[in-house]
Design an enzyme around this catalytic site. Structure first.
Site, PDB file in Angstrom:
ATOM      1  N   ASP A   1     134.136  51.557  92.241  1.00 55.88           N
ATOM      2  CA  ASP A   1     133.544  50.764  91.161  1.00 55.88           C
ATOM      3  C   ASP A   1     132.163  50.405  91.681  1.00 55.88           C
ATOM      4  O   ASP A   1     132.034  49.519  92.528  1.00 55.88           O
ATOM      5  CB  ASP A   1     134.406  49.522  90.921  1.00 55.88           C
ATOM      6  CG  ASP A   1     133.797  48.611  89.856  1.00 55.88           C
ATOM      7  OD1 ASP A   1     134.417  47.582  89.534  1.00 55.88           O
ATOM      8  OD2 ASP A   1     132.683  48.917  89.358  1.00 55.88           O
TER       9      ASP A   1
ATOM     10  N   GLU B   1     139.767  49.399  91.603  1.00 57.20           N
ATOM     11  CA  GLU B   1     139.660  47.929  91.707  1.00 57.20           C
ATOM     12  C   GLU B   1     140.922  47.395  92.383  1.00 57.20           C
ATOM     13  O   GLU B   1     140.864  46.843  93.477  1.00 57.20           O
ATOM     14  CB  GLU B   1     139.468  47.298  90.319  1.00 57.20           C
ATOM     15  CG  GLU B   1     138.083  47.580  89.711  1.00 57.20           C
ATOM     16  CD  GLU B   1     137.893  46.983  88.319  1.00 57.20           C
ATOM     17  OE1 GLU B   1     138.787  47.104  87.458  1.00 57.20           O
ATOM     18  OE2 GLU B   1     136.827  46.374  88.082  1.00 57.20           O
TER      19      GLU B   1
ATOM     20  N   ASP C   1     110.678  50.925  80.168  1.00 62.40           N
ATOM     21  CA  ASP C   1     111.051  52.299  79.779  1.00 62.40           C
ATOM     22  C   ASP C   1     112.055  52.834  80.765  1.00 62.40           C
ATOM     23  O   ASP C   1     111.945  52.599  81.964  1.00 62.40           O
ATOM     24  CB  ASP C   1     109.800  53.210  79.831  1.00 62.40           C
ATOM     25  CG  ASP C   1     108.746  52.684  78.857  1.00 62.40           C
ATOM     26  OD1 ASP C   1     109.155  51.992  77.880  1.00 62.40           O
ATOM     27  OD2 ASP C   1     107.563  52.891  79.100  1.00 62.40           O
TER      28      ASP C   1
ATOM     29  N   GLU D   1     134.054  54.300  88.132  1.00 66.87           N
ATOM     30  CA  GLU D   1     134.338  53.558  86.900  1.00 66.87           C
ATOM     31  C   GLU D   1     133.356  53.959  85.810  1.00 66.87           C
ATOM     32  O   GLU D   1     133.667  53.920  84.628  1.00 66.87           O
ATOM     33  CB  GLU D   1     134.222  52.055  87.166  1.00 66.87           C
ATOM     34  CG  GLU D   1     134.497  51.207  85.936  1.00 66.87           C
ATOM     35  CD  GLU D   1     134.124  49.751  86.166  1.00 66.87           C
ATOM     36  OE1 GLU D   1     132.924  49.473  86.366  1.00 66.87           O
ATOM     37  OE2 GLU D   1     135.027  48.908  86.157  1.00 66.87           O
ATOM     38  N   GLU D   2     132.156  54.363  86.195  1.00 65.47           N
ATOM     39  CA  GLU D   2     131.086  54.666  85.225  1.00 65.47           C
ATOM     40  C   GLU D   2     131.140  56.095  84.693  1.00 65.47           C
ATOM     41  O   GLU D   2     130.308  56.468  83.869  1.00 65.47           O
ATOM     42  CB  GLU D   2     129.713  54.431  85.886  1.00 65.47           C
ATOM     43  CG  GLU D   2     129.483  53.011  86.363  1.00 65.47           C
ATOM     44  CD  GLU D   2     129.644  51.994  85.229  1.00 65.47           C
ATOM     45  OE1 GLU D   2     130.246  50.941  85.472  1.00 65.47           O
ATOM     46  OE2 GLU D   2     129.188  52.290  84.102  1.00 65.47           O
TER      47      GLU D   2
ATOM     48  N   ASP E   1     124.597  49.117  86.634  1.00 68.21           N
ATOM     49  CA  ASP E   1     125.853  49.861  86.903  1.00 68.21           C
ATOM     50  C   ASP E   1     125.527  51.334  87.142  1.00 68.21           C
ATOM     51  O   ASP E   1     126.032  51.959  88.053  1.00 68.21           O
ATOM     52  CB  ASP E   1     126.792  49.834  85.680  1.00 68.21           C
ATOM     53  CG  ASP E   1     127.221  48.460  85.268  1.00 68.21           C
ATOM     54  OD1 ASP E   1     126.475  47.837  84.504  1.00 68.21           O
ATOM     55  OD2 ASP E   1     128.283  48.028  85.735  1.00 68.21           O
TER      56      ASP E   1
ATOM     57  N   LEU F   1     129.472  48.937  90.594  1.00 64.62           N
ATOM     58  CA  LEU F   1     128.976  47.576  90.433  1.00 64.62           C
ATOM     59  C   LEU F   1     130.003  46.782  89.629  1.00 64.62           C
ATOM     60  O   LEU F   1     130.209  47.023  88.441  1.00 64.62           O
ATOM     61  CB  LEU F   1     127.612  47.553  89.730  1.00 64.62           C
ATOM     62  CG  LEU F   1     126.823  46.255  89.975  1.00 64.62           C
ATOM     63  CD1 LEU F   1     126.496  46.095  91.456  1.00 64.62           C
ATOM     64  CD2 LEU F   1     125.536  46.231  89.175  1.00 64.62           C
ATOM     65  N   ASP F   2     130.661  45.858  90.309  1.00 67.50           N
ATOM     66  CA  ASP F   2     131.701  45.051  89.665  1.00 67.50           C
ATOM     67  C   ASP F   2     131.117  43.690  89.297  1.00 67.50           C
ATOM     68  O   ASP F   2     130.382  43.092  90.071  1.00 67.50           O
ATOM     69  CB  ASP F   2     132.870  44.883  90.639  1.00 67.50           C
ATOM     70  CG  ASP F   2     133.881  43.907  90.099  1.00 67.50           C
ATOM     71  OD1 ASP F   2     134.651  44.286  89.194  1.00 67.50           O
ATOM     72  OD2 ASP F   2     133.856  42.737  90.539  1.00 67.50           O
TER      73      ASP F   2
END
Ligand code: AHG
Ligand code: MN
Ligand code: MN
Length: 328
Positions: free
Chosen positions: A116, A275, A65, A94-95, A71, A118-119
């Site tokens: 970023d 990036e 849940d 980025e998110e 990310d 989590l790349d």
């Protein structure tokens, strides 16, 4: 480095700060807060495979849940580590589609963070290395709070840039323009320790080219020729599909990483501000080169927050050779 000398990231940041007499410590605190966020992200990334079995502290539960994508988790960790410190005036991720303001209840500072969080996250299920990429600018807008103007700055104005690679070990690599320095996380004490002082990219280094060759047919003739020439010269292909991991290997071994534009993505896939530009600052400070096909990434003036760019990063002699072929 002399055997036995243990330099923590904190000590290194303070020593770097002494190089800038006008430094106020705010800048150092931002780097330190990013390192804290990285430790938290590293812990979750390294447990990702276990979430469905034993759940995890915090935002995940064993029934799945409200299990948020890593990310988003990483994005929240970066925001919560830095939103209240009074050192930043605005953030971008980025998110998140729009600029991320500093909440009204907190003071604004003189710095700007783009990241970023989590790349390479499409690789998480395969236990492939992931990363976080960050870029720090100075506030330039006149208002008390930050704005889009502060975020849309060319890469050559970055004050600092770097990345964390969550791989067989977790490493943080950063530059403030005084060399590139790598730190390896010692999980047992929760400290990043200086393991790679003054990193320099070998040139030409190992004969490695890194590109997703599945798109060959969509490339320009110049791009196709550039890769054909490298193959004729005996280059091997290494492509992890995780930018930070491919970049880190290129920085250590030399060669070239490419994410070209193609017929389907005329501006390429990778993002300029969080990036390409930070990694371009790192590689150029390490003696390498960056390009969007005709000039350094650091010279590109951004017009949109999430704009994409073709990206070439690597040993200068190799990037120059590829650029010459692209321009021919
Ligand atoms: P992100 O996970 O931040 O969206 O980045 C993914 C990027 C980058 O990590 C990598 O170089 C590239 O996607 C791989 O793209 P292809 O699968 O098209 O090669
Ligand atoms: Mn990415
Ligand atoms: Mn990402």
């Amino acid at each position: 480095m002399q055997e036995g000398t243990v330099i923590t990231l904190g000590r290194h940041i303070v020593e770097q700060e002494r190089l800038y007499p006008e430094a106020t410590g705010a800048f150092s605190n931002i780097l330190y807060d990013i390192a804290l966020a990285a430790k938290i992200i590293s812990r979750e990334v390294n447990r990702a495979g276990l979430v469905d079995i034993i759940g995890s502290a915090g935002k995940f539960n064993i029934h799945g849940d409200d299990v948020r994508k890593l990310d988003e988790f990483a994005n929240d960790v970066m925001f919560n580590a830095l939103d209240h410190t009074g050192n930043l005036c605005v953030m971008a991720s980025e998110e998140v589609d729009d600029p991320i303001p500093i909440p009204d209840e907190f003071p604004c500072g003189n710095y700007v963070l783009l990241h970023d969080p989590l790349d390479g996250s499409s690789n998480i299920d395969a236990n492939v290395s992931l990363g976080t990429i960050f870029s720090i600018h100075r506030k330039i807008s006149r208002g008390e709070r930050g704005s889009l103007e502060d975020l849309l700055q060319p890469g050559h104005r970055q004050l600092a840039a770097g990345y964390i690679v969550y791989g067989s070990s977790t490493m943080l690599v950063y530059t403030t323009g005084a060399g590139v320095h790598g730190f390896t996380l010692e999980p047992s004490i929760g400290e990043f320790l200086l393991s790679h002082p003054n990193m320099r990219i070998p040139d030409p280094g190992k004969k490695i080219y890194s590109v997703n060759e599945a798109y060959y047919k969509r490339w320009s003739p110049g791009q196709q020729k550039a890769v054909d020439v490298l193959k004729d010269e005996g280059y091997s292909l290494r492509y992890i599909g995780s930018l930070v991991a491919d970049f880190h290997r290129t920085l250590l071994y030399g060669g070239i990483f490419m994410y070209p534009a193609d017929k389907k993505s005329p501006k390429g896939k990778l993002r300029l501000l969080y990036e390409a530009a930070p990694l371009a600052m790192v590689i150029e400070e390490a003696g390498g080169a960056s390009s969007e096909g005709t000039r350094s990434i650091l010279q590109v003036g951004p017009s949109e927050l999430h704009q994409r760019t073709p990206l070439y990063l690597g040993s200068k002699s190799v990037v120059d050779k590829v650029e010459a072929t692209l321009k021919a």
